[in-house]
Write an enzyme that holds these catalytic residues in place. Structure first.
Site, PDB file in Angstrom:
ATOM      1  N   ARG A  10       0.822  -1.099  -0.157  1.00  0.00           N
ATOM      2  CA  ARG A  10      -0.271   0.176  -0.238  1.00  0.00           C
ATOM      3  C   ARG A  10       0.956   1.359   0.131  1.00  0.00           C
ATOM      4  O   ARG A  10       2.009   1.199   0.038  1.00  0.00           O
ATOM      5  CB  ARG A  10      -0.856   0.212   1.326  1.00  0.00           C
ATOM      6  CG  ARG A  10      -0.266  -0.152   2.377  1.00  0.00           C
ATOM      7  CD  ARG A  10      -1.191  -0.127   3.647  1.00  0.00           C
ATOM      8  NE  ARG A  10      -2.341  -0.673   3.840  1.00  0.00           N
ATOM      9  CZ  ARG A  10      -2.865  -1.103   4.598  1.00  0.00           C
ATOM     10  NH1 ARG A  10      -2.209  -0.885   5.974  1.00  0.00           N
ATOM     11  NH2 ARG A  10      -3.865  -1.772   4.681  1.00  0.00           N
TER      12      ARG A  10
ATOM     13  N   THR B 175       2.916   4.259   1.331  1.00  0.00           N
ATOM     14  CA  THR B 175       3.666   4.365   2.463  1.00  0.00           C
ATOM     15  C   THR B 175       4.401   5.846   2.642  1.00  0.00           C
ATOM     16  O   THR B 175       4.538   6.206   3.572  1.00  0.00           O
ATOM     17  CB  THR B 175       4.935   3.307   2.326  1.00  0.00           C
ATOM     18  OG1 THR B 175       5.818   3.850   1.572  1.00  0.00           O
ATOM     19  CG2 THR B 175       4.336   1.885   2.408  1.00  0.00           C
TER      20      THR B 175
ATOM     21  N   ARG C 130      -0.726   8.817 -12.390  1.00  0.00           N
ATOM     22  CA  ARG C 130       0.539   7.823 -12.515  1.00  0.00           C
ATOM     23  C   ARG C 130      -0.012   6.940 -13.667  1.00  0.00           C
ATOM     24  O   ARG C 130       1.080   6.378 -14.448  1.00  0.00           O
ATOM     25  CB  ARG C 130       0.703   7.107 -11.171  1.00  0.00           C
ATOM     26  CG  ARG C 130       1.102   8.123 -10.081  1.00  0.00           C
ATOM     27  CD  ARG C 130       1.707   7.279  -8.796  1.00  0.00           C
ATOM     28  NE  ARG C 130       2.325   7.978  -8.002  1.00  0.00           N
ATOM     29  CZ  ARG C 130       2.942   7.655  -7.062  1.00  0.00           C
ATOM     30  NH1 ARG C 130       2.861   6.258  -6.728  1.00  0.00           N
ATOM     31  NH2 ARG C 130       3.289   8.540  -6.038  1.00  0.00           N
TER      32      ARG C 130
ATOM     33  N   CYS D  42      12.747   1.796   1.782  1.00  0.00           N
ATOM     34  CA  CYS D  42      11.516   1.579   2.605  1.00  0.00           C
ATOM     35  C   CYS D  42      11.153  -0.074   2.615  1.00  0.00           C
ATOM     36  O   CYS D  42      11.064  -0.697   1.591  1.00  0.00           O
ATOM     37  CB  CYS D  42      10.103   2.282   1.826  1.00  0.00           C
ATOM     38  SG  CYS D  42       8.746   1.393   2.232  1.00  0.00           S
TER      39      CYS D  42
ATOM     40  N   CYS E 270       8.226  -1.458   0.936  1.00  0.00           N
ATOM     41  CA  CYS E 270       8.433  -1.457  -0.540  1.00  0.00           C
ATOM     42  C   CYS E 270       9.298  -2.414  -1.109  1.00  0.00           C
ATOM     43  O   CYS E 270       9.261  -2.977  -2.274  1.00  0.00           O
ATOM     44  CB  CYS E 270       8.612   0.102  -0.757  1.00  0.00           C
ATOM     45  SG  CYS E 270       7.817   1.306  -0.375  1.00  0.00           S
TER      46      CYS E 270
END
EC number: 1.8.4.-
Length: 563
Positions: A187, A189, A260, A352, A355
């Site tokens: 999701r 972050t 995006r 991350c 990620c």
């Protein structure tokens, strides 16, 4: 004087039109403008690519049929756990800057081993890694997992590591941890900025084939489409699971998706391409699934769901032989493999944790799919069984999880399309308001007002006469005495110059009032500007320098003409 009045009327009309939400009513012409926007501007009956003998509609239908079983499969005990070294050193550059300090970036690892099923217990995992054949070296231990798990009597055959598109030893390091993927969903972050941009810049510029090279072969084009589809799929997941700071809930963000993905049809198309690639890899190993059917460690229901998912796939979904049809060579194949292995290693540079986790899983899934598609020789049954038999459990889990991520992306694209349609046709349609109240419509209405004002200025006396004549016709039944017209004395040039003088004096006074108000507002403006600079400096200091710029401040004002 008349010109000044007309300009003032133009400004007033423009301001009124721009600030009104219900100034105009949508017309058929406006609706056509909506239809010309770029959301998924792709013919759904077209084939996904020259190497895919399947249309977008067919992939949507397949995904809809398998979605429930696939979701349940990925939540099962065998497929929802993954082992990974989250803190492996980046081998490309010093990645100590740009750390994500947001709680959403962290990963919750498994600490209570008692809750795990038997085949995920440490002693079982250890036995899988240690009970290997003596003639195999340590790097092949994990590769024999499926053979050991299913207690096959077939002796594994050594094979060179050159067929791997990722480093399969990443999952057995001493620092690797076990992670429950259902407790760490992919999701938004807040991770971004220059460091995240460096990741994708390195992938595209240093690992993808150049523009001059692409177009010469389907293999090089396929590599770029894989990376682009992977990138677009991640963007779709982040747009679907976006934190609404007002409600505190994770919900879809249409504006982020449009900025995006939605405005770029090629990115949507590449996601479907990736879906076809991974689906064909699953279809290709279907005949060999009984050989590593998890030996009763996985219940029958999960096995049935896996069979239901793969059985609905088809060989025509992707033709991998066509990709290397004209330029199949060891050099190109090695370069293809080497570049994608670099992509998987670049994921170690992501700062991350959440990620990096999903980046490693999905790149491993794509690497596994490529190994199955391009390294299995259909003419050599022994090689096929050997390569499939050496798949590690983490490659198999990553392959299914990647397919699940793409499946969710396809589902999300259709969901966002419905949201987009509702916004266009809804009563609170700000995008519709943009088309209805755009600058040219405002000028059109203002021009009408200017012409009306000029006509009134030039025909005041004629207007009065027409009004009197019309009134006499309306009240024709009344016998009214005619009004005596008394001529008013006119000062001529004196009144004209007096009005001009008063107008200019008022303009000068208004200018002084504007300057005075500007100086009064100056301290407040300086304070707000300084606060904004400090805010940006603080974000840069904590590693999220461009976090604010990534959010769409004016989400409806996208450039719909971007290709």
């Amino acid at each position: 004087m008349r010109l000044r009045t007309a300009i003032a009327t133009l400004c007033l009309t423009a301001f009124t039109s721009a600030t009104s939400n219900n100034s105009y009513i949508a017309t058929d012409q406006t609706q056509n403008a909506f239809n010309d926007t770029h959301f998924c501007k792709v013919d759904r009956n077209d084939h996904v690519s020259p190497s895919c003998n399947v249309t977008f509609n067919e992939l949507n239908a397949i995904n809809e049929n398998i979605r429930d079983d696939l979701s349940a499969l990925l939540k099962s005990d065998f497929f929802k756990y993954f082992r990974l070294d989250l803190y492996k050193q980046c081998s490309f550059w010093d990645a100590n800057d740009g750390l994500c300090l947001n709680r959403a970036c962290s990963v919750d690892v498994v600490e209570d081993w008692d809750t795990l099923p038997e085949y995920w217990q440490p002693e079982i995992l250890g036995s899988f890694n240690n009970d290997t054949m003596k003639e195999a070296d340590d790097s092949d231990d994990e590769c024999k997992f499926l053979d050991q798990l299913c207690q096959t009597s077939k002796k594994p055959v050594d094979i060179e590591d050159t067929i791997n598109y990722c480093d399969v030893n990443d999952f057995n390091g001493k620092n690797a941890v076990l992670i429950d993927l259902t407790a760490n969903p992919e999701r938004f972050t807040g991770y971004g900025g220059k460091q995240a941009g460096q990741i994708w810049s390195t992938i595209y510029q240093d690992n993808c084939f150049t523009i001059g090279e692409t177009g010469e072969s389907l293999a090089k084009d396929a590599f770029y489409r894989l990376v682009s589809g992977f990138h677009a799929s991640i963007g779709t997941h982040l747009s679907k699971e976006y934190l609404n700071t007002k409600t505190g809930k994770w919900e879809p963000n249409l504006d982020l998706f449009m900025a995006r993905i939605g405005n770029f049809p090629d990115r949507v198309t590449n996601m479907y391409f990736n879906y076809a690639v991974v689906a064909k890899a699953l279809w290709k190993i279907q005949p060999y699934l009984p050989e590593f059917s998890f030996c009763d460690l996985v219940n029958k229901e999960i096995k049935n769901k896996m069979d239901n998912v793969i059985s609905q796939l088809d060989t025509k979904i992707f033709n991998e032989d066509l990709v290397f049809a004209n330029d199949l060579s060891l050099t190109l194949k090695d370069e293809f493999r080497s570049r994608f292995k670099n992509v998987t290693k670049i994921m170690d540079c992501v700062q991350c944790d959440r990620c990096r986790l999903w980046g490693k899983i999905q790149t491993t899934g794509y690497a596994t799919a490529l190994k199955i598609l391009f390294e299995i020789n259909d003419a050599d049954e022994f090689t096929k069984q050997h390569i499939v038999g050496k798949l590690t459990k983490y490659e198999l889990i990553a392959l299914l999880q990647t397919f699940g991520r793409l499946s969710e992306s396809i589902e999300s694209v259709n969901m966002f399309e419905k949201m987009y349609g509702k916004r266009l046709n809804g009563s609170e349609n700000r995008l519709s308001s943009f088309f209805q109240n755009n600058f040219f419509n405002i000028l059109k209405e203002a021009g009408k007002s200017i012409r009306y004002t000029i006509e009134n200025i030039n025909s005041t006396k004629e207007g009065k006469k027409k009004t009197n004549n019309s009134q006499s016709h309306v009240f024709d039944d009344l016998k009214m005495p005619k009004a005596e017209i008394v001529p008013r004395p006119s000062n001529g040039t004196v009144n004209k110059w007096k009005k001009a003088w008063n107008t200019e004096v008022n303009n000068v006074l208004e200018a002084f009032r504007f300057i005075y108000r500007s100086y009064l507002d100056l301290p407040r403006n300086i304070w707000e500007l300084s606060l904004m600079k400090v805010y940006k400096f603080w974000n840069k200091f904590i590693g999220v320098a461009d976090y604010v710029s990534e959010e769409t401040r004016e989400p409806i004002s996208y450039k719909l003409d971007i290709q």
